[in-house]
Design a protein around this motif. Structure first.
Motif, PDB file in Angstrom:
ATOM      1  N   ALA A 159       0.825  -1.215   0.000  1.00 20.20           N
ATOM      2  CA  ALA A 159       0.000   0.000   0.000  1.00 20.20           C
ATOM      3  C   ALA A 159       0.854   1.257   0.000  1.00 20.20           C
ATOM      4  O   ALA A 159       0.424   2.301  -0.514  1.00 20.20           O
ATOM      5  N   ASP A 160       2.049   1.183   0.545  1.00 17.76           N
ATOM      6  CA  ASP A 160       2.920   2.352   0.621  1.00 17.76           C
ATOM      7  C   ASP A 160       3.584   2.684  -0.721  1.00 17.76           C
ATOM      8  O   ASP A 160       4.117   3.789  -0.886  1.00 17.76           O
ATOM      9  N   LEU A 161       3.597   1.735  -1.642  1.00 15.17           N
ATOM     10  CA  LEU A 161       4.188   2.002  -2.956  1.00 15.17           C
ATOM     11  C   LEU A 161       3.253   2.889  -3.764  1.00 15.17           C
ATOM     12  O   LEU A 161       2.058   2.614  -3.873  1.00 15.17           O
ATOM     13  N   GLU A 162       3.788   3.934  -4.366  1.00 13.70           N
ATOM     14  CA  GLU A 162       2.951   4.794  -5.189  1.00 13.70           C
ATOM     15  C   GLU A 162       2.476   4.025  -6.416  1.00 13.70           C
ATOM     16  O   GLU A 162       3.175   3.152  -6.937  1.00 13.70           O
ATOM     17  N   PRO A 163       1.268   4.306  -6.910  1.00 15.14           N
ATOM     18  CA  PRO A 163       0.675   3.514  -8.000  1.00 15.14           C
ATOM     19  C   PRO A 163       1.518   3.477  -9.272  1.00 15.14           C
ATOM     20  O   PRO A 163       1.492   2.484 -10.008  1.00 15.14           O
ATOM     21  N   GLY A 164       2.285   4.533  -9.539  1.00 13.04           N
ATOM     22  CA  GLY A 164       3.073   4.567 -10.767  1.00 13.04           C
ATOM     23  C   GLY A 164       4.351   3.767 -10.716  1.00 13.04           C
ATOM     24  O   GLY A 164       5.034   3.628 -11.744  1.00 13.04           O
ATOM     25  N   ARG A 165       4.688   3.219  -9.565  1.00 13.84           N
ATOM     26  CA  ARG A 165       5.931   2.449  -9.445  1.00 13.84           C
ATOM     27  C   ARG A 165       5.688   1.013  -9.885  1.00 13.84           C
ATOM     28  O   ARG A 165       4.808   0.333  -9.354  1.00 13.84           O
ATOM     29  N   LEU A 166       6.481   0.533 -10.834  1.00 11.19           N
ATOM     30  CA  LEU A 166       6.364  -0.848 -11.305  1.00 11.19           C
ATOM     31  C   LEU A 166       6.946  -1.789 -10.256  1.00 11.19           C
ATOM     32  O   LEU A 166       8.118  -1.675  -9.888  1.00 11.19           O
ATOM     33  N   LEU A 167       6.129  -2.713  -9.798  1.00  9.68           N
ATOM     34  CA  LEU A 167       6.571  -3.695  -8.815  1.00  9.68           C
ATOM     35  C   LEU A 167       6.926  -4.989  -9.521  1.00  9.68           C
ATOM     36  O   LEU A 167       6.081  -5.612 -10.171  1.00  9.68           O
ATOM     37  N   VAL A 168       8.181  -5.400  -9.389  1.00  9.64           N
ATOM     38  CA  VAL A 168       8.664  -6.654  -9.964  1.00  9.64           C
ATOM     39  C   VAL A 168       8.755  -7.669  -8.837  1.00  9.64           C
ATOM     40  O   VAL A 168       9.522  -7.491  -7.880  1.00  9.64           O
ATOM     41  N   ALA A 181      11.742 -10.801 -21.342  1.00  9.27           N
ATOM     42  CA  ALA A 181      10.588 -10.420 -22.152  1.00  9.27           C
ATOM     43  C   ALA A 181       9.455  -9.896 -21.271  1.00  9.27           C
ATOM     44  O   ALA A 181       8.753  -8.945 -21.652  1.00  9.27           O
ATOM     45  N   ALA A 182       9.279 -10.485 -20.088  1.00 11.49           N
ATOM     46  CA  ALA A 182       8.228 -10.033 -19.184  1.00 11.49           C
ATOM     47  C   ALA A 182       8.477  -8.595 -18.742  1.00 11.49           C
ATOM     48  O   ALA A 182       7.551  -7.776 -18.686  1.00 11.49           O
ATOM     49  N   LEU A 183       9.720  -8.251 -18.439  1.00 14.21           N
ATOM     50  CA  LEU A 183      10.042  -6.896 -18.025  1.00 14.21           C
ATOM     51  C   LEU A 183       9.851  -5.904 -19.168  1.00 14.21           C
ATOM     52  O   LEU A 183       9.322  -4.811 -18.986  1.00 14.21           O
ATOM     53  N   ARG A 184      10.292  -6.298 -20.349  1.00 18.95           N
ATOM     54  CA  ARG A 184      10.137  -5.408 -21.501  1.00 18.95           C
ATOM     55  C   ARG A 184       8.669  -5.217 -21.868  1.00 18.95           C
ATOM     56  O   ARG A 184       8.285  -4.171 -22.381  1.00 18.95           O
ATOM     57  N   GLY A 185       7.856  -6.230 -21.574  1.00 23.75           N
ATOM     58  CA  GLY A 185       6.435  -6.099 -21.838  1.00 23.75           C
ATOM     59  C   GLY A 185       5.703  -5.278 -20.789  1.00 23.75           C
ATOM     60  O   GLY A 185       4.627  -4.731 -21.049  1.00 23.75           O
ATOM     61  N   ALA A 186       6.308  -5.167 -19.600  1.00 28.88           N
ATOM     62  CA  ALA A 186       5.659  -4.436 -18.511  1.00 28.88           C
ATOM     63  C   ALA A 186       5.938  -2.941 -18.561  1.00 28.88           C
ATOM     64  O   ALA A 186       5.186  -2.145 -17.998  1.00 28.88           O
ATOM     65  N   ALA A 187       7.036  -2.536 -19.205  1.00 28.67           N
ATOM     66  CA  ALA A 187       7.404  -1.123 -19.262  1.00 28.67           C
ATOM     67  C   ALA A 187       8.280  -0.878 -20.468  1.00 28.67           C
ATOM     68  O   ALA A 187       8.949  -1.793 -20.969  1.00 28.67           O
ATOM     69  N   ASP A 188       8.305   0.348 -20.921  1.00 30.22           N
ATOM     70  CA  ASP A 188       9.139   0.734 -22.052  1.00 30.22           C
ATOM     71  C   ASP A 188      10.566   0.952 -21.563  1.00 30.22           C
ATOM     72  O   ASP A 188      10.813   1.875 -20.769  1.00 30.22           O
ATOM     73  N   PRO A 189      11.534   0.137 -22.006  1.00 30.80           N
ATOM     74  CA  PRO A 189      12.909   0.324 -21.540  1.00 30.80           C
ATOM     75  C   PRO A 189      13.480   1.696 -21.880  1.00 30.80           C
ATOM     76  O   PRO A 189      14.405   2.165 -21.212  1.00 30.80           O
ATOM     77  N   ALA A 190      12.933   2.348 -22.903  1.00 32.79           N
ATOM     78  CA  ALA A 190      13.432   3.676 -23.261  1.00 32.79           C
ATOM     79  C   ALA A 190      12.973   4.747 -22.278  1.00 32.79           C
ATOM     80  O   ALA A 190      13.598   5.804 -22.175  1.00 32.79           O
ATOM     81  N   ALA A 191      11.886   4.495 -21.592  1.00 31.32           N
ATOM     82  CA  ALA A 191      11.365   5.449 -20.589  1.00 31.32           C
ATOM     83  C   ALA A 191      10.754   4.681 -19.443  1.00 31.32           C
ATOM     84  O   ALA A 191       9.544   4.716 -19.223  1.00 31.32           O
ATOM     85  N   ARG A 210      -0.083 -14.119  -2.736  1.00 33.80           N
ATOM     86  CA  ARG A 210      -0.024 -14.094  -4.206  1.00 33.80           C
ATOM     87  C   ARG A 210      -1.245 -13.377  -4.779  1.00 33.80           C
ATOM     88  O   ARG A 210      -1.130 -12.607  -5.738  1.00 33.80           O
ATOM     89  N   ALA A 211      -2.400 -13.611  -4.183  1.00 31.70           N
ATOM     90  CA  ALA A 211      -3.616 -12.948  -4.654  1.00 31.70           C
ATOM     91  C   ALA A 211      -3.510 -11.443  -4.447  1.00 31.70           C
ATOM     92  O   ALA A 211      -3.911 -10.652  -5.313  1.00 31.70           O
ATOM     93  N   LEU A 212      -2.973 -11.024  -3.316  1.00 35.30           N
ATOM     94  CA  LEU A 212      -2.824  -9.607  -3.026  1.00 35.30           C
ATOM     95  C   LEU A 212      -1.873  -8.945  -4.025  1.00 35.30           C
ATOM     96  O   LEU A 212      -2.130  -7.828  -4.498  1.00 35.30           O
ATOM     97  N   ILE A 213      -0.798  -9.627  -4.353  1.00 36.43           N
ATOM     98  CA  ILE A 213       0.155  -9.087  -5.325  1.00 36.43           C
ATOM     99  C   ILE A 213      -0.485  -8.972  -6.705  1.00 36.43           C
ATOM    100  O   ILE A 213      -0.315  -7.971  -7.409  1.00 36.43           O
ATOM    101  N   ARG A 214      -1.243  -9.993  -7.098  1.00 36.48           N
ATOM    102  CA  ARG A 214      -1.891  -9.958  -8.421  1.00 36.48           C
ATOM    103  C   ARG A 214      -2.913  -8.825  -8.515  1.00 36.48           C
ATOM    104  O   ARG A 214      -3.137  -8.273  -9.596  1.00 36.48           O
ATOM    105  N   GLU A 215      -3.526  -8.480  -7.398  1.00 38.26           N
ATOM    106  CA  GLU A 215      -4.543  -7.423  -7.397  1.00 38.26           C
ATOM    107  C   GLU A 215      -3.928  -6.029  -7.547  1.00 38.26           C
ATOM    108  O   GLU A 215      -4.633  -5.092  -7.933  1.00 38.26           O
ATOM    109  N   ARG A 216      -2.648  -5.892  -7.235  1.00 44.70           N
ATOM    110  CA  ARG A 216      -2.038  -4.564  -7.336  1.00 44.70           C
ATOM    111  C   ARG A 216      -1.784  -4.211  -8.800  1.00 44.70           C
ATOM    112  O   ARG A 216      -1.097  -4.930  -9.510  1.00 44.70           O
ATOM    113  N   PRO A 217      -2.305  -3.088  -9.282  1.00 49.34           N
ATOM    114  CA  PRO A 217      -1.987  -2.656 -10.649  1.00 49.34           C
ATOM    115  C   PRO A 217      -0.488  -2.356 -10.781  1.00 49.34           C
ATOM    116  O   PRO A 217       0.209  -2.089  -9.800  1.00 49.34           O
TER     117      PRO A 217
END
Length: 250
Positions: A159-168, A181-191, A210-217
């Motif tokens: 909950a403390d992570l801001e929504p725009g932060r990609l959680l790996v 490939a999963a990382l490149r598909g989750a975000a643009d490596p150029a930005a 695991r369910a809680l993690i999957r629910e996080r955008p």
């Protein structure tokens, strides 16, 4: 020319660093420089405090077992703290020391213990975590000491992570066969967005976790390959992978 000067010892200090300042060494630091390293007054010593950059100083002995450091000039400006969050389930003490040091070396700017259902080591010593982070910074030329928020249960940490932060999230049960490939598909490596990496306990995540993690955008769950890794090994592998694909090692 190398970015860092590795021939001179580096010490973290709490004091402000300014030209001509005189900083008394504590007993352990004086013994380390005078007796272990056998530094002489003309030998340089590098200082940093996480605020004022890196400074060159020289020893001024004040006794057989005591000395001051006199600051000369700044050798490097202070960089901002790296914007990579590392969240981990605590381990037993010796391996926790290793994990903290390697996280700093791999560029984590925030290191936060996270308690899960199967966490094995819930007795943490924050001062020991900080000491290991400082030691790694001293040895590796890092000037920004990572932020060390207090430990939290997994739901609160997410909950403390801001929504725009990609959680790996690294999970040995993840079906992802190609983590790059999963990382490149989750975000643009150029930005790439700001990043966070979560490593669970050696017992893995509980189903509800695991369910809680999957629910996080803005999250991506991946495996680190066909082998089961110890949690401290997984930390280094995950941070290296994320830094190479989306981080500052690109």
């Amino acid at each position: 020319m190398a970015a860092y000067e590795f021939t001179a010892p580096r010490l973290f200090v709490e004091a402000d660093l300014t030209p001509g300042a005189r900083l008394p060494l504590d007993r352990a630091q004086a013994n380390y420089l005078l007796n272990v390293l056998r530094r002489k007054p003309e030998d340089p010593v590098l200082l940093f405090n996480g605020r004022d950059g890196e400074w060159r100083a020289h020893l001024d002995p004040t006794g057989r077992k005591s000395a001051d450091l006199v600051l000369a000039e700044r050798t490097r400006p202070q960089p901002p703290r790296a914007d990579l969050h590392y969240l981990f389930a605590p381990l037993k003490s010796a391996r926790l020391d290793y994990l903290a040091q390697k996280a700093v070396e791999m560029g984590a700017g925030t290191i936060r213990p996270v308690f899960t259902r199967y966490t094995q080591g819930e007795r943490l010593k924050p001062e020991r975590l900080r000491a290991n982070a400082i030691e790694a910074a001293e040895q590796c030329g890092i000037l920004a000491i990572p932020d060390l928020p207090e430990a939290a249960r997994l739901p609160a940490a997410l909950a403390d992570l801001e929504p725009g932060r990609l959680l790996v999230v690294c999970d040995e049960d993840a079906p992802v066969a190609d983590p790059v490939a999963a990382l490149r598909g989750a975000a643009d490596p150029a930005a790439p967005p700001p990043l966070a990496v979560l490593i669970g306990p050696e017992g893995g995540f509980a189903p509800e976790e695991r369910a809680l993690i999957r629910e996080r955008p803005n999250s991506v769950v991946l495996s680190l390959g066909p082998r089961i890794l110890r949690a401290d090994t997984a930390a280094v592998a995950a941070l290296a992978l994320v830094q190479a694909v989306l981080g500052d090692a690109r």
